[in-house]
Design a protein around this motif. Structure first.
Motif, short mmCIF file in Angstrom:
data_model
loop_
_atom_site.label_atom_id
_atom_site.label_comp_id
_atom_site.label_asym_id
_atom_site.label_seq_id
_atom_site.Cartn_x
_atom_site.Cartn_y
_atom_site.Cartn_z
N ALA A 72 -30.51 33.57 67.96
CA ALA A 72 -29.33 34.02 68.72
C ALA A 72 -28.19 33.04 68.54
CB ALA A 72 -29.69 34.16 70.20
N LEU A 113 -30.81 48.10 69.25
CA LEU A 113 -29.60 48.66 68.63
C LEU A 113 -29.82 50.07 68.09
CD1 LEU A 113 -28.11 45.63 66.70
CD2 LEU A 113 -26.92 47.05 68.37
N ARG A 126 -29.15 49.82 74.35
CA ARG A 126 -28.21 49.63 73.26
C ARG A 126 -27.25 48.49 73.56
NH1 ARG A 126 -27.59 53.12 69.05
NH2 ARG A 126 -25.63 52.77 67.96
N GLU A 127 -26.77 48.48 74.80
CA GLU A 127 -25.86 47.39 75.21
C GLU A 127 -26.55 46.04 75.03
OE1 GLU A 127 -24.36 47.57 79.28
OE2 GLU A 127 -24.39 45.37 79.33
N ALA A 186 -26.03 36.73 72.33
CA ALA A 186 -26.68 36.49 73.62
C ALA A 186 -28.11 36.03 73.40
CB ALA A 186 -26.66 37.75 74.46
N VAL A 225 -26.54 45.13 71.45
CA VAL A 225 -25.23 44.66 71.03
C VAL A 225 -25.01 43.23 71.49
CG1 VAL A 225 -22.75 44.98 71.28
CG2 VAL A 225 -24.23 46.97 71.03
N ARG A 226 -25.32 42.98 72.75
CA ARG A 226 -25.10 41.64 73.29
C ARG A 226 -25.91 40.61 72.50
NH1 ARG A 226 -22.71 41.05 78.41
NH2 ARG A 226 -22.16 43.01 79.40
N LYS A 227 -27.15 40.99 72.16
CA LYS A 227 -27.96 40.05 71.39
C LYS A 227 -27.40 39.84 70.00
CE LYS A 227 -32.23 39.61 73.60
NZ LYS A 227 -33.68 39.48 73.41
N ALA A 228 -26.93 40.94 69.38
CA ALA A 228 -26.39 40.83 68.03
C ALA A 228 -25.19 39.89 68.01
CB ALA A 228 -26.00 42.21 67.51
N ILE A 229 -24.41 39.89 69.08
CA ILE A 229 -23.22 39.03 69.06
C ILE A 229 -23.49 37.67 69.69
CG2 ILE A 229 -21.63 40.99 69.03
CD1 ILE A 229 -21.12 40.51 71.96
N ARG A 233 -29.41 50.87 79.28
CA ARG A 233 -28.50 49.95 78.60
C ARG A 233 -29.17 49.21 77.45
NH1 ARG A 233 -27.12 47.14 83.88
NH2 ARG A 233 -25.91 45.65 82.68
N LEU A 269 -30.99 39.03 62.68
CA LEU A 269 -31.50 39.88 63.76
C LEU A 269 -33.01 40.02 63.58
CD1 LEU A 269 -28.91 42.78 64.03
CD2 LEU A 269 -29.52 41.17 65.83
N PHE A 272 -20.60 47.51 63.17
CA PHE A 272 -21.57 48.60 63.07
C PHE A 272 -20.89 49.92 62.74
CE2 PHE A 272 -22.94 45.50 66.23
CZ PHE A 272 -24.23 45.21 65.83
N LEU A 322 -18.86 47.83 74.21
CA LEU A 322 -19.39 48.08 75.55
C LEU A 322 -18.35 48.92 76.32
CD1 LEU A 322 -21.12 44.71 76.40
CD2 LEU A 322 -21.93 46.68 75.13
N PRO A 336 -33.73 42.92 69.30
CA PRO A 336 -32.35 43.39 69.10
C PRO A 336 -32.24 44.59 68.15
CG PRO A 336 -32.66 41.17 68.19
CD PRO A 336 -33.89 41.50 68.98
N ARG A 367 -26.69 33.59 65.16
CA ARG A 367 -25.85 34.80 65.17
C ARG A 367 -24.52 34.51 65.84
NH1 ARG A 367 -30.84 37.38 66.57
NH2 ARG A 367 -30.26 37.53 68.77
N PHE A 389 -21.02 40.90 63.33
CA PHE A 389 -21.51 42.24 62.96
C PHE A 389 -20.45 43.30 63.19
CE2 PHE A 389 -25.64 40.22 63.77
CZ PHE A 389 -26.38 40.71 62.70
N LEU A 402 -16.29 38.69 74.48
CA LEU A 402 -17.70 38.49 74.84
C LEU A 402 -18.44 37.45 73.96
CD1 LEU A 402 -19.64 39.40 76.97
CD2 LEU A 402 -20.26 41.36 75.54
N PRO A 403 -18.33 37.50 72.64
CA PRO A 403 -19.05 36.49 71.84
C PRO A 403 -18.61 35.07 72.18
CG PRO A 403 -18.27 38.28 70.44
CD PRO A 403 -17.64 38.48 71.78
N TYR A 427 -20.62 33.95 75.07
CA TYR A 427 -21.98 33.54 74.70
C TYR A 427 -21.98 32.23 73.91
CZ TYR A 427 -23.80 37.96 76.38
OH TYR A 427 -24.16 39.00 77.17
#
Ligand SMILES: Nc1ncnc2c1ncn2[C@@H]1O[C@H](COP(=O)(O)OP(=O)(O)OP(=O)(O)O)[C@@H](O)[C@H]1O
Ligand SMILES: [Mg+2]
Lengths: 241, 403
Positions: free
Chosen positions: A79, B400, B309-310, B319, B313-317, B307, A55, A90, A96, B396, A82, A88, A107-108, A111
């Motif tokens: 990205a 977050l 935070r959203e 995006a 999260v999306r970037k962490a997973i 959004r 990150l 948390f 979401l 990100p 990742r 991850f 979702l992952p 992506y």
């Protein structure tokens, strides 16, 4: 070697002040290790996790993940790493809210451009792995904290990552539920996953078979636990402090 | 990230803020709606004006008290001296002028047997009127020089009059009443159609002299004429203007106190009118889209902030920047295109309403729908791109840890 950090520093600049969040960390982690990172608040645990999780990139030093230098990658390349290599989990779950558990877990895969038809199958299999098949179509606000964290773990697992990173995953859970979540991690470890987890609690850290303690951005101790039901692991891998 | 997923996700997000989304779309709705509505009105106007031009004839010069299209001070018009039959004779004697038909008009009630019609246009004129003003007789005959000289009480009737007063009977050689006076029907005109909702076929034509005798001689005369063979319109108009100014003793430095109308004038004033409409429409549409676009941008910026935070999260997973940017861009485009669609629906509705409730044959044109779609799409992209890029560029970790 899965993860190799050498002299990694992270300096935050706040106004004119410089904060040395990491002051030169060298660390090697092999596949299928179960590592706990401990240390007082502000010692750099999260910062280290962020670097390992791609990150963030180190201010100086080298971080090699699967023998690839991460330091010089751009946003989108990070990205993609990742997406492919990191899962991850948390402290605050970070699901979401408008999506169902199923969609959160899926979702992952979207992506990482997995094909739609294979996605559902994959989602159901990880939902089974965390024991939440029945709750798959609920939204996060209809789930308990423990269930939410299981969804988050399922989401972290979905792309078969090389590393699962969990920053205080039981921090928002009562000790009973926290213990359940630790059982899930235990299972994942037995199944061959590499897990790195940050915690403040000794009894949580005891689940791991290696504990690193940070102090002011430096590793102050790195010990392998002989106790517990940890599987046998290779010793003598290169470690520096 | 697949388009399908992004699209569904955007719909889900917008759906969870229905009121906000609806308000955001308002500007776009108004913009697209007014575009489609005004274009349909102009299309309707074009259609009826084309009909009017066809009924007028291309080489007619019509000298009258008032211009066909009046602009400005009507008091000045009201104080004008009448045009007389003598003016008409003088124009007829100009070498550059060919046919001339003086004509005068009123509205009177008509009746035959038990049937009657109110306020029908009655014109008194001479035989030349048939040619100059593009009339055709369907059966019977038009008025003749003889009818005019003898001041005969004869009438040529429009097709609507024939239908309403006589029904299936043959009107020819029947005696009908015009404003109480008895007239003998000698001919029926071919159908001419409508102008601005008024039927051109609710009309009767009688000899000029008989008109004066029956309805008075003080009305201002309209002089319809054509240039002589081989004479240009401009030349004929110049001659008429010079003659009339002398006859009416207009001082050199004063403008004409009469009007010389041609089809070209109509075309010109029509073009002016639609020009104003297009201009006004462009203004309204541009303004509405600008306001709407700024609204969209504002809401999207708020949405990005909410959004954060959203996004983290999306970037962490996994995006990438473009995944996040695209997601927000899709949302703003859905907003504006949906707004555009609603506007198009509303605008088309207004068009239908106008067509049903007024004489204007308003019609929604495919071009205006295409334009509205294009404009709303472009607005969504232009005003959505900045918030979307901002979302994509978020760090990100900071995202977050955003509270
Ligand atoms: N974005 C930032 N900007 C400036 N300083 C930061 C930033 N993030 C972290 N720091 C600083 O870096 C140091 C390490 O922070 P970090 O979050 O890694 O600590 P931590 O060990 O995770 O603490 P905790 O147990 O409270 O979570 C702290 O002194 C913190 O104030
Ligand atoms: Mg922390």
């Amino acid at each position: 070697m899965l993860i190799q950090l050498e002299g990694v520093t992270k300096i935050y600049e706040v106004g004119t002040e410089k904060v040395n969040a990491l002051g030169g960390v060298s660390l090697s982690i092999e596949k299928n290790e179960y590592l706990a990172i401990m240390g007082p608040s502000g010692s750099g645990k999260s910062t280290l996790m962020n670097v390992i999780g791609c990150l963030d990139t180190p201010t100086s030093g080298s971080y090699r993940l699967k023998d690839q230098e991460v330091g010089d990658l751009d946003d989108d390349e990070l990205a993609e790493i990742r997406s492919a290599e990191i899962g991850f989990v948390f402290q605050t779950f970070n699901l979401l809210p408008r999506m169902t558990a199923f969609q959160n877990v899926e979702l992952p895969l979207i992506y990482s451009k997995a094909h739609r038809r294979t996605r559902a199958e994959r989602v159901w299999s990880v939902m089974d792995a965390v024991g939440l098949r029945e709750r798959a179509l609920h939204r996060p606000n209809e789930l308990s904290g423990g269930q939410r964290q299981r969804v988050a773990i399922a989401r972290a697992l979905i792309n078969n990552p090389s590393i699962i990173l969990a920053d205080e995953p039981t921090g928002n859970l009562d000790s009973g539920t926290g213990e359940e979540i630790m059982q899930v991690f235990e299972g994942l470890h037995r199944a061959g996953n590499t897990i790195i987890l940050v915690t403040h609690e000794e009894y949580i850290a005891e689940h791991a078979n290696r504990i690193i303690r940070l102090h002011d951005g430096l590793i102050s101790s790195d010990e392998r636990a002989a106790r517990g039901a940890s599987p046998t692991r290779p010793v003598g891998s290169a470690e520096r402090t | 990230m697949e388009f399908r997923e992004t699209f569904l996700s955007a719909l889900r997000t917008l759906g969870s803020h229905k009121m906000r989304s609806a308000l955001t779309m308002l500007g776009i709705i108004i913009g697209a709606g007014s575009l489609v509505a005004v274009m349909s009105l102009i299309a309707g106007l074009n259609q009826s004006v084309t009909a009017q031009f066809q009924s007028v004839g291309t080489d007619i010069i019509s000298v009258s008290h008032f211009p066909w299209v009046q602009m400005g001070d009507s008091d000045e018009y009201r104080n004008r001296k009448s045009i007389t039959i003598h003016d008409s004779d003088a124009i007829a004697s100009l070498p550059s002028i060919g046919l001339v038909a003086p004509n005068i008009h009123t509205r009177r009630g008509l009746s035959y047997g038990g049937e009657s019609m109110r306020r029908v246009r009655v014109s008194g004129t001479t035989p030349e009127y048939e040619t100059i003003d593009n009339y055709s007789v369907e059966s019977g005959r038009f008025i003749t020089q003889f009818d005019v000289e003898r001041r005969r009480q004869v009438v040529v009737i429009g097709s609507d009059v024939s239908e309403k007063l006589f029904g299936l009977r043959d009107p020819i050689a029947k005696e009908m009443r015009i404003g109480g006076k008895i007239f003998l029907v000698i001919g029926i005109l071919e159908e001419k159609g409508d102008i601005f909702g008024e039927s051109l076929d609710e009309h009767v034509i009688i000899p000029f002299t008989a008109f004066k005798k029956a309805f008075g001689s003080r009305r201002s005369v309209v002089v319809d004429c054509q240039p002589a063979d081989g004479v240009t319109m401009t030349r004929a108009i110049d001659d008429i203007r010079a003659l009339m100014r002398i006859r009416r003793q207009v001082p050199r430095d004063k403008p004409d106190d009469f009007a010389i109308n041609t089809q070209e004038d109509l075309t010109a004033s029509y073009k002016q009118l639609t020009g104003v409409l297009y201009f006004a429409m462009t203004g309204i549409v541009a303004l509405a889209l600008l306001v709407g676009g700024i609204g969209v941008m504002n809401v999207m910026l708020v949405s990005v902030a909410e959004r954060t935070r959203e996004i983290g999260v999306r970037k962490a997973i996994g995006a990438r920047r473009r995944d996040v940017t695209f997601q927000f861009l899709i949302e703003s485009v859905i907003l504006t295109v949906l707004g555009g669609a609603l506007g198009i629906g509303g605008g088309a509705g207004i068009g239908v309403l106008v067509r049903v409730a007024t004489p204007l044959p308003a019609a929604t044109t495919p071009g205006s729908v295409g334009l509205a779609v294009a404009f709303s799409l472009i607005t969504g992209i232009v005003f959505g791109v900045y918030p979307a890029l901002r979302a994509g560029r978020l760090n990100p970790i900071q995202a977050l840890s955003y509270e």
